[in-house]
Scaffold this motif. Structure first.
Motif, PDB file in Angstrom:
ATOM      1  N   ALA A   4       0.901  -1.272  -0.117  1.00  0.00           N
ATOM      2  CA  ALA A   4      -0.090  -0.141  -0.070  1.00  0.00           C
ATOM      3  C   ALA A   4       0.830   1.297  -0.025  1.00  0.00           C
ATOM      4  O   ALA A   4       0.667   2.085  -0.657  1.00  0.00           O
ATOM      5  CB  ALA A   4      -0.937  -0.114   1.024  1.00  0.00           C
ATOM      6  N   LEU A   5       1.804   1.259   0.840  1.00  0.00           N
ATOM      7  CA  LEU A   5       2.887   2.533   0.866  1.00  0.00           C
ATOM      8  C   LEU A   5       3.475   2.383  -0.698  1.00  0.00           C
ATOM      9  O   LEU A   5       3.734   3.782  -1.176  1.00  0.00           O
ATOM     10  CB  LEU A   5       3.852   2.038   1.973  1.00  0.00           C
ATOM     11  N   ALA A   6       3.944   1.452  -1.146  1.00  0.00           N
ATOM     12  CA  ALA A   6       4.680   1.485  -2.424  1.00  0.00           C
ATOM     13  C   ALA A   6       3.926   2.302  -3.445  1.00  0.00           C
ATOM     14  O   ALA A   6       4.016   3.044  -4.209  1.00  0.00           O
ATOM     15  CB  ALA A   6       5.457   0.316  -2.718  1.00  0.00           C
ATOM     16  N   ARG A   7       2.697   1.765  -3.640  1.00  0.00           N
ATOM     17  CA  ARG A   7       1.673   2.125  -4.427  1.00  0.00           C
ATOM     18  C   ARG A   7       1.179   3.691  -4.350  1.00  0.00           C
ATOM     19  O   ARG A   7       1.006   4.392  -5.397  1.00  0.00           O
ATOM     20  CB  ARG A   7       0.426   1.280  -4.519  1.00  0.00           C
ATOM     21  N   ALA A   8       1.033   3.996  -2.925  1.00  0.00           N
ATOM     22  CA  ALA A   8       0.749   5.625  -2.789  1.00  0.00           C
ATOM     23  C   ALA A   8       1.920   6.405  -3.465  1.00  0.00           C
ATOM     24  O   ALA A   8       1.690   7.451  -4.051  1.00  0.00           O
ATOM     25  CB  ALA A   8       0.603   5.602  -1.247  1.00  0.00           C
ATOM     26  N   TRP A   9       3.268   6.073  -3.260  1.00  0.00           N
ATOM     27  CA  TRP A   9       4.292   6.770  -3.660  1.00  0.00           C
ATOM     28  C   TRP A   9       4.346   6.732  -5.266  1.00  0.00           C
ATOM     29  O   TRP A   9       4.698   7.890  -6.031  1.00  0.00           O
ATOM     30  CB  TRP A   9       5.586   6.203  -3.134  1.00  0.00           C
ATOM     31  N   GLU A  27       7.107  -8.244  -7.753  1.00  0.00           N
ATOM     32  CA  GLU A  27       7.011  -8.327  -8.834  1.00  0.00           C
ATOM     33  C   GLU A  27       5.403  -7.655  -9.251  1.00  0.00           C
ATOM     34  O   GLU A  27       5.240  -7.007 -10.132  1.00  0.00           O
ATOM     35  CB  GLU A  27       6.931  -9.715  -9.164  1.00  0.00           C
ATOM     36  N   ALA A  28       4.455  -7.975  -8.229  1.00  0.00           N
ATOM     37  CA  ALA A  28       3.227  -7.400  -8.417  1.00  0.00           C
ATOM     38  C   ALA A  28       3.068  -6.048  -8.533  1.00  0.00           C
ATOM     39  O   ALA A  28       2.244  -5.342  -9.152  1.00  0.00           O
ATOM     40  CB  ALA A  28       2.332  -7.788  -7.402  1.00  0.00           C
ATOM     41  N   LEU A  29       4.269  -5.221  -8.235  1.00  0.00           N
ATOM     42  CA  LEU A  29       4.304  -3.800  -7.970  1.00  0.00           C
ATOM     43  C   LEU A  29       4.900  -3.323  -9.375  1.00  0.00           C
ATOM     44  O   LEU A  29       4.732  -2.009  -9.629  1.00  0.00           O
ATOM     45  CB  LEU A  29       4.896  -3.103  -7.005  1.00  0.00           C
ATOM     46  N   ALA A  30       5.573  -4.196 -10.262  1.00  0.00           N
ATOM     47  CA  ALA A  30       6.087  -3.708 -11.346  1.00  0.00           C
ATOM     48  C   ALA A  30       5.048  -3.340 -12.310  1.00  0.00           C
ATOM     49  O   ALA A  30       5.332  -2.158 -13.015  1.00  0.00           O
ATOM     50  CB  ALA A  30       7.029  -4.832 -12.013  1.00  0.00           C
ATOM     51  N   ALA A  31       3.722  -3.560 -12.561  1.00  0.00           N
ATOM     52  CA  ALA A  31       2.938  -3.040 -13.165  1.00  0.00           C
ATOM     53  C   ALA A  31       2.434  -1.834 -12.797  1.00  0.00           C
ATOM     54  O   ALA A  31       1.776  -1.058 -13.765  1.00  0.00           O
ATOM     55  CB  ALA A  31       1.504  -3.987 -13.151  1.00  0.00           C
ATOM     56  N   ASP A  32       2.518  -1.421 -11.725  1.00  0.00           N
ATOM     57  CA  ASP A  32       2.331   0.109 -11.175  1.00  0.00           C
ATOM     58  C   ASP A  32       3.698   0.989 -11.526  1.00  0.00           C
ATOM     59  O   ASP A  32       3.323   2.343 -11.121  1.00  0.00           O
ATOM     60  CB  ASP A  32       1.786   0.039  -9.618  1.00  0.00           C
ATOM     61  N   VAL A 107      -4.593   1.514   8.581  1.00  0.00           N
ATOM     62  CA  VAL A 107      -4.785   0.129   7.951  1.00  0.00           C
ATOM     63  C   VAL A 107      -4.467   0.484   6.355  1.00  0.00           C
ATOM     64  O   VAL A 107      -4.582   1.472   6.063  1.00  0.00           O
ATOM     65  CB  VAL A 107      -6.086  -0.646   8.210  1.00  0.00           C
ATOM     66  N   PRO A 108      -3.910  -0.701   5.762  1.00  0.00           N
ATOM     67  CA  PRO A 108      -3.495  -0.492   4.157  1.00  0.00           C
ATOM     68  C   PRO A 108      -4.572   0.236   3.502  1.00  0.00           C
ATOM     69  O   PRO A 108      -4.200   0.987   2.734  1.00  0.00           O
ATOM     70  CB  PRO A 108      -3.490  -2.029   3.848  1.00  0.00           C
ATOM     71  N   PRO A 109      -6.031  -0.031   3.587  1.00  0.00           N
ATOM     72  CA  PRO A 109      -7.017   0.758   2.733  1.00  0.00           C
ATOM     73  C   PRO A 109      -6.924   2.228   3.063  1.00  0.00           C
ATOM     74  O   PRO A 109      -7.533   2.869   2.182  1.00  0.00           O
ATOM     75  CB  PRO A 109      -8.243   0.246   3.134  1.00  0.00           C
ATOM     76  N   VAL A 138       2.788  11.476   1.571  1.00  0.00           N
ATOM     77  CA  VAL A 138       2.084  11.036   0.585  1.00  0.00           C
ATOM     78  C   VAL A 138       1.143   9.787   1.081  1.00  0.00           C
ATOM     79  O   VAL A 138       0.011   9.789   0.974  1.00  0.00           O
ATOM     80  CB  VAL A 138       2.889  10.245  -0.683  1.00  0.00           C
ATOM     81  N   PRO A 139       1.690   8.909   1.837  1.00  0.00           N
ATOM     82  CA  PRO A 139       0.737   7.708   2.449  1.00  0.00           C
ATOM     83  C   PRO A 139      -0.237   8.383   3.292  1.00  0.00           C
ATOM     84  O   PRO A 139      -1.366   7.704   3.343  1.00  0.00           O
ATOM     85  CB  PRO A 139       1.756   7.030   2.959  1.00  0.00           C
ATOM     86  N   GLY A 140      -0.129   9.336   4.184  1.00  0.00           N
ATOM     87  CA  GLY A 140      -0.813   9.653   5.139  1.00  0.00           C
ATOM     88  C   GLY A 140      -0.204  10.942   5.681  1.00  0.00           C
ATOM     89  O   GLY A 140       0.700  11.335   5.690  1.00  0.00           O
ATOM     90  N   GLY A 141      -1.313  11.490   6.823  1.00  0.00           N
ATOM     91  CA  GLY A 141      -0.645  12.728   7.460  1.00  0.00           C
ATOM     92  C   GLY A 141       0.651  12.428   8.237  1.00  0.00           C
ATOM     93  O   GLY A 141       0.900  11.220   8.595  1.00  0.00           O
ATOM     94  N   THR A 142       1.552  13.443   8.607  1.00  0.00           N
ATOM     95  CA  THR A 142       2.574  13.375   9.392  1.00  0.00           C
ATOM     96  C   THR A 142       2.661  13.874  10.498  1.00  0.00           C
ATOM     97  O   THR A 142       2.232  15.192  10.903  1.00  0.00           O
ATOM     98  CB  THR A 142       3.762  13.685   8.589  1.00  0.00           C
ATOM     99  N   THR A 143       3.085  13.300  11.815  1.00  0.00           N
ATOM    100  CA  THR A 143       3.097  13.869  12.878  1.00  0.00           C
ATOM    101  C   THR A 143       4.447  13.362  13.695  1.00  0.00           C
ATOM    102  O   THR A 143       4.733  12.459  13.996  1.00  0.00           O
ATOM    103  CB  THR A 143       1.913  13.379  14.152  1.00  0.00           C
ATOM    104  N   TYR A 144       5.215  14.444  13.649  1.00  0.00           N
ATOM    105  CA  TYR A 144       6.493  14.429  14.286  1.00  0.00           C
ATOM    106  C   TYR A 144       6.555  14.387  15.816  1.00  0.00           C
ATOM    107  O   TYR A 144       5.961  15.535  16.449  1.00  0.00           O
ATOM    108  CB  TYR A 144       7.564  15.625  13.818  1.00  0.00           C
ATOM    109  N   VAL A 145       7.034  13.467  16.657  1.00  0.00           N
ATOM    110  CA  VAL A 145       7.041  13.622  18.139  1.00  0.00           C
ATOM    111  C   VAL A 145       8.312  13.913  18.769  1.00  0.00           C
ATOM    112  O   VAL A 145       8.182  13.553  19.958  1.00  0.00           O
ATOM    113  CB  VAL A 145       6.134  12.451  18.468  1.00  0.00           C
ATOM    114  N   GLY A 146       9.318  13.964  18.227  1.00  0.00           N
ATOM    115  CA  GLY A 146      10.472  14.166  18.995  1.00  0.00           C
ATOM    116  C   GLY A 146      11.887  13.510  18.438  1.00  0.00           C
ATOM    117  O   GLY A 146      11.645  12.527  17.576  1.00  0.00           O
ATOM    118  N   GLU A 147      12.934  13.997  18.819  1.00  0.00           N
ATOM    119  CA  GLU A 147      14.154  13.487  18.536  1.00  0.00           C
ATOM    120  C   GLU A 147      14.483  12.021  18.910  1.00  0.00           C
ATOM    121  O   GLU A 147      15.400  11.199  18.481  1.00  0.00           O
ATOM    122  CB  GLU A 147      15.357  14.436  18.874  1.00  0.00           C
ATOM    123  N   ASP A 148      13.839  11.547  20.009  1.00  0.00           N
ATOM    124  CA  ASP A 148      14.009  10.383  20.740  1.00  0.00           C
ATOM    125  C   ASP A 148      13.335   9.307  19.778  1.00  0.00           C
ATOM    126  O   ASP A 148      12.187   9.374  19.622  1.00  0.00           O
ATOM    127  CB  ASP A 148      13.248  10.152  22.172  1.00  0.00           C
TER     128      ASP A 148
END
Length: 282
Positions: A4-9, A27-32, A107-109, A138-148
């Protein structure tokens, strides 16, 4: 999830090189439009940004062991523990790369669907995050929560723990009705509305933990709740339903009350759990 991540990018026009321990999945992602690598090392060498999404932390180590990470930016989207994230960060940095750990709240969907509400926690190198922020969004919203590097996993698991508690309550509620002439589909909206109305309880706990005053804003005190728990226990017994999902929390509340905190809410249970986890006498 990796697919799902690869297809989103790919859908967003990013060049993507993929590798999977099960070759057919790659291999299934090659078509994309993906380029399929013959090995993890080849996939790592293809781009500066390296995204890893595997079964567990051990599989991450196995996949990346022996690859040249020098100058790479490694983003680990594999579900793990805070300790996994911190240890893996050191491991990656020792091999000449920057590191960002992540916790996917989706979840993937939901991946690649801006309307789904899915997002990802990130922690570790802030410089890496800022440089690749648009790509990571691209896959979803981003929330950065710290250097740790452990904070992303900690946020992820803490939220999932809250969800497990929700599951326990919902399942117990339906069990109480199971033998009665009450349609579950008619009861469900009532349960949902009630849970939504009670959700601000979390804000109250947070405020009390920060202030240190566990009596602040209390509506139903611990003495009242423990008394109410007895009624809940008897109702379960009458309905022939096990109380095993609730017995642990009831016992903790009873212990906190016995320690002399009748006017508090339930927040003191947090301290009991921490004390017990640290092996301290209670």
């Amino acid at each position: 999830m990796g697919t799902a991540l690869a297809r989103a990018w790919l859908a967003a026009g990013h060049p993507v090189t993929v590798w999977n321990r099960t070759a057919a999945r790659a291999e299934a992602l090659a078509a994309d439009g993906a380029k399929v690598a013959a090995s993890a090392a080849e996939a790592v060498a293809a781009n500066r940004l390296v995204v890893v999404c595997l079964l567990d932390d051990a599989s991450v180590g196995e996949a990346l062991d022996g690859t040249d990470l020098t100058g790479r930016d490694v983003v680990n989207l594999t579900t793990g523990t805070p300790a996994d994230g911190r240890t893996r960060a050191t491991w990656v940095q020792e091999r000449g790369a920057r590191f960002l750990d992540a916790g996917i709240m989706a979840v993937p969907p939901m991946i690649g669907n801006p309307e789904s509400g899915g997002y990802v926690f990130y922690s570790g190198s802030s410089a890496l995050f800022e440089e690749h922020r648009e790509t990571l969004a691209v896959p979803g919203g981003t929330t950065y929560v710290g250097e740790d590097p452990g904070f992303a996993a900690l946020h992820d698991i803490a939220l999932l723990s809250g969800l497990d508690g929700l599951f326990s309550g919902v399942l117990h509620a339906f069990a109480l009705l199971r033998r009665e002439d009450i349609a579950p589909t008619e009861f469900a909206p009532l349960l949902i509305d009630w849970l939504v109305a009670m959700a601000p309880f979390a804000s109250g706990v947070a405020e009390q933990l920060e202030s240190g005053d566990y009596r602040e804003g209390v509506v139903s005190n611990l003495a009242m709740m423990v008394a109410g728990n007895a009624t809940m226990r008897r109702t379960a017994e009458e309905q022939g339903v096990s109380t095993e999902l609730f017995t642990p929390i009831w016992r903790l509340m009873e212990q906190r009350l016995a320690e002399g905190h009748p006017d508090e809410g339930a927040t003191g249970v947090v301290d009991l759990l921490v004390r017990r986890g640290a092996g301290q006498s209670v």
